[in-house]
Design a protein around this motif. Structure first.
Motif, PDB file in Angstrom:
ATOM      1  N   MET A 296      16.909  45.896   3.374  1.00 14.25           N
ATOM      2  CA  MET A 296      18.105  46.375   3.046  1.00 14.25           C
ATOM      3  C   MET A 296      17.859  46.067   1.426  1.00 14.25           C
ATOM      4  N   PHE A 297      17.535  44.916   1.104  1.00 19.27           N
ATOM      5  CA  PHE A 297      17.625  44.304  -0.158  1.00 19.27           C
ATOM      6  C   PHE A 297      16.530  44.977  -1.187  1.00 19.27           C
ATOM      7  N   HIS A 298      15.485  45.469  -0.577  1.00 26.79           N
ATOM      8  CA  HIS A 298      14.286  46.385  -1.226  1.00 26.79           C
ATOM      9  C   HIS A 298      14.999  47.822  -1.622  1.00 26.79           C
ATOM     10  N   VAL A 299      15.939  48.511  -0.722  1.00 29.07           N
ATOM     11  CA  VAL A 299      16.394  49.799  -0.978  1.00 29.07           C
ATOM     12  C   VAL A 299      17.335  49.770  -2.177  1.00 29.07           C
ATOM     13  N   PHE A 300      18.372  48.545  -2.273  1.00 29.34           N
ATOM     14  CA  PHE A 300      18.976  48.353  -3.441  1.00 29.34           C
ATOM     15  C   PHE A 300      18.223  48.415  -4.881  1.00 29.34           C
TER      16      PHE A 300
ATOM     17  N   MET B   3      17.268  44.150 -20.683  1.00 30.36           N
ATOM     18  CA  MET B   3      15.954  44.001 -19.964  1.00 30.36           C
ATOM     19  C   MET B   3      15.468  42.802 -20.001  1.00 30.36           C
ATOM     20  N   CYS B   4      15.443  41.942 -21.101  1.00 30.91           N
ATOM     21  CA  CYS B   4      14.970  40.545 -21.114  1.00 30.91           C
ATOM     22  C   CYS B   4      15.872  39.683 -20.428  1.00 30.91           C
ATOM     23  N   ALA B   5      17.237  39.840 -20.581  1.00 29.95           N
ATOM     24  CA  ALA B   5      18.139  38.999 -19.745  1.00 29.95           C
ATOM     25  C   ALA B   5      17.994  39.162 -18.133  1.00 29.95           C
ATOM     26  N   GLU B   6      17.779  40.427 -17.877  1.00 31.36           N
ATOM     27  CA  GLU B   6      17.336  40.820 -16.438  1.00 31.36           C
ATOM     28  C   GLU B   6      16.304  40.276 -15.777  1.00 31.36           C
ATOM     29  N   THR B   7      15.441  40.139 -16.524  1.00 31.72           N
ATOM     30  CA  THR B   7      13.988  39.439 -16.075  1.00 31.72           C
ATOM     31  C   THR B   7      14.709  38.105 -15.459  1.00 31.72           C
ATOM     32  N   PHE B   8      15.477  37.104 -15.882  1.00 34.38           N
ATOM     33  CA  PHE B   8      15.799  35.973 -15.603  1.00 34.38           C
ATOM     34  C   PHE B   8      16.909  36.114 -14.536  1.00 34.38           C
ATOM     35  N   THR B   9      17.783  36.974 -14.803  1.00 37.85           N
ATOM     36  CA  THR B   9      18.845  37.141 -13.822  1.00 37.85           C
ATOM     37  C   THR B   9      18.452  37.627 -12.363  1.00 37.85           C
ATOM     38  N   ASP B  10      17.798  38.321 -12.392  1.00 35.93           N
ATOM     39  CA  ASP B  10      16.979  38.738 -11.328  1.00 35.93           C
ATOM     40  C   ASP B  10      16.636  37.638 -10.297  1.00 35.93           C
ATOM     41  N   ILE B  11      15.915  36.808 -10.911  1.00 35.43           N
ATOM     42  CA  ILE B  11      15.390  35.689 -10.117  1.00 35.43           C
ATOM     43  C   ILE B  11      16.580  34.953  -9.603  1.00 35.43           C
TER      44      ILE B  11
ATOM     45  N   TRP C  43      21.347  36.270  -4.236  1.00 38.57           N
ATOM     46  CA  TRP C  43      22.496  35.506  -3.858  1.00 38.57           C
ATOM     47  C   TRP C  43      23.840  36.188  -4.269  1.00 38.57           C
ATOM     48  N   PHE C  44      23.942  37.209  -5.304  1.00 37.86           N
ATOM     49  CA  PHE C  44      25.138  37.801  -5.682  1.00 37.86           C
ATOM     50  C   PHE C  44      25.358  39.037  -5.067  1.00 37.86           C
ATOM     51  N   PRO C  45      26.545  39.138  -4.284  1.00 39.94           N
ATOM     52  CA  PRO C  45      26.723  40.620  -3.721  1.00 39.94           C
ATOM     53  C   PRO C  45      27.055  41.549  -4.648  1.00 39.94           C
ATOM     54  N   PHE C  46      26.617  42.712  -4.370  1.00 38.48           N
ATOM     55  CA  PHE C  46      26.678  43.857  -5.101  1.00 38.48           C
ATOM     56  C   PHE C  46      25.984  43.773  -6.719  1.00 38.48           C
TER      57      PHE C  46
END
Length: 146
Positions: A1-5, A51-59, A64-67
């Motif tokens: 399911m995670f991969h679909v999102f 996009m730079c911030a997203e690199t770290f927040t994705d990790i 763990w964060f819903p939605f």
């Protein structure tokens, strides 16, 4: 399911966060509309930081964060929307003042990095030539001995 999102976000981000703004930026350049230039430059600056911030927040938040991915899609739409002017708001309120305050430091850091990079490449190049010369001479000496 995670991969679909994750895949859904990547598709939305690609289409609405990159391809549509690329085309709109092209049109702004083509028509030479200064207001559109400014709008899209602010968008690209904010989107690049996103996009730079997203690199770290994705990790740290992706699992763990819903939605999480839905929020990221909504953020891209908010940045892009001419109604909310999200990228202009963030640029004027946060990005521009932060860059303006630290511009001399950033310029100095970039200058030092360029200089160090150039020196590293020159040093590596001269070492490579010296090593290649040594290998060629050793090979020539071995060939002469046989």
């Amino acid at each position: 399911m995670f991969h679909v999102f994750c895949l859904g976000f990547l598709c939305c981000s690609m289409v609405f966060g990159i391809l549509l703004p690329v085309y709109e930026s092209y049109k702004a350049v083509k028509t030479k509309d200064v207001r559109q230039y400014l709008r899209w430059m602010m968008y690209w600056i904010v989107f690049g930081l996103f996009m730079c911030a997203e690199t770290f927040t994705d990790i740290f938040l992706g699992f763990w964060f819903p939605f999480y991915y839905e929020i990221k899609v909504a953020a891209v739409f908010w940045l892009l929307s001419p109604t909310t002017k999200g990228s202009s708001f963030l640029y004027r309120k946060f990005v521009h003042p932060a860059f303006e305050k630290r511009e001399p430091e950033i310029d100095e850091m970039i200058s030092q990095t360029k200089e160090r990079g150039y020196n590293t490449i020159v040093n590596f190049g001269s070492r490579s030539v010296a090593y290649a010369t040594q290998v060629i001479l050793q090979t020539a000496v071995k060939c002469l001995k046989t």
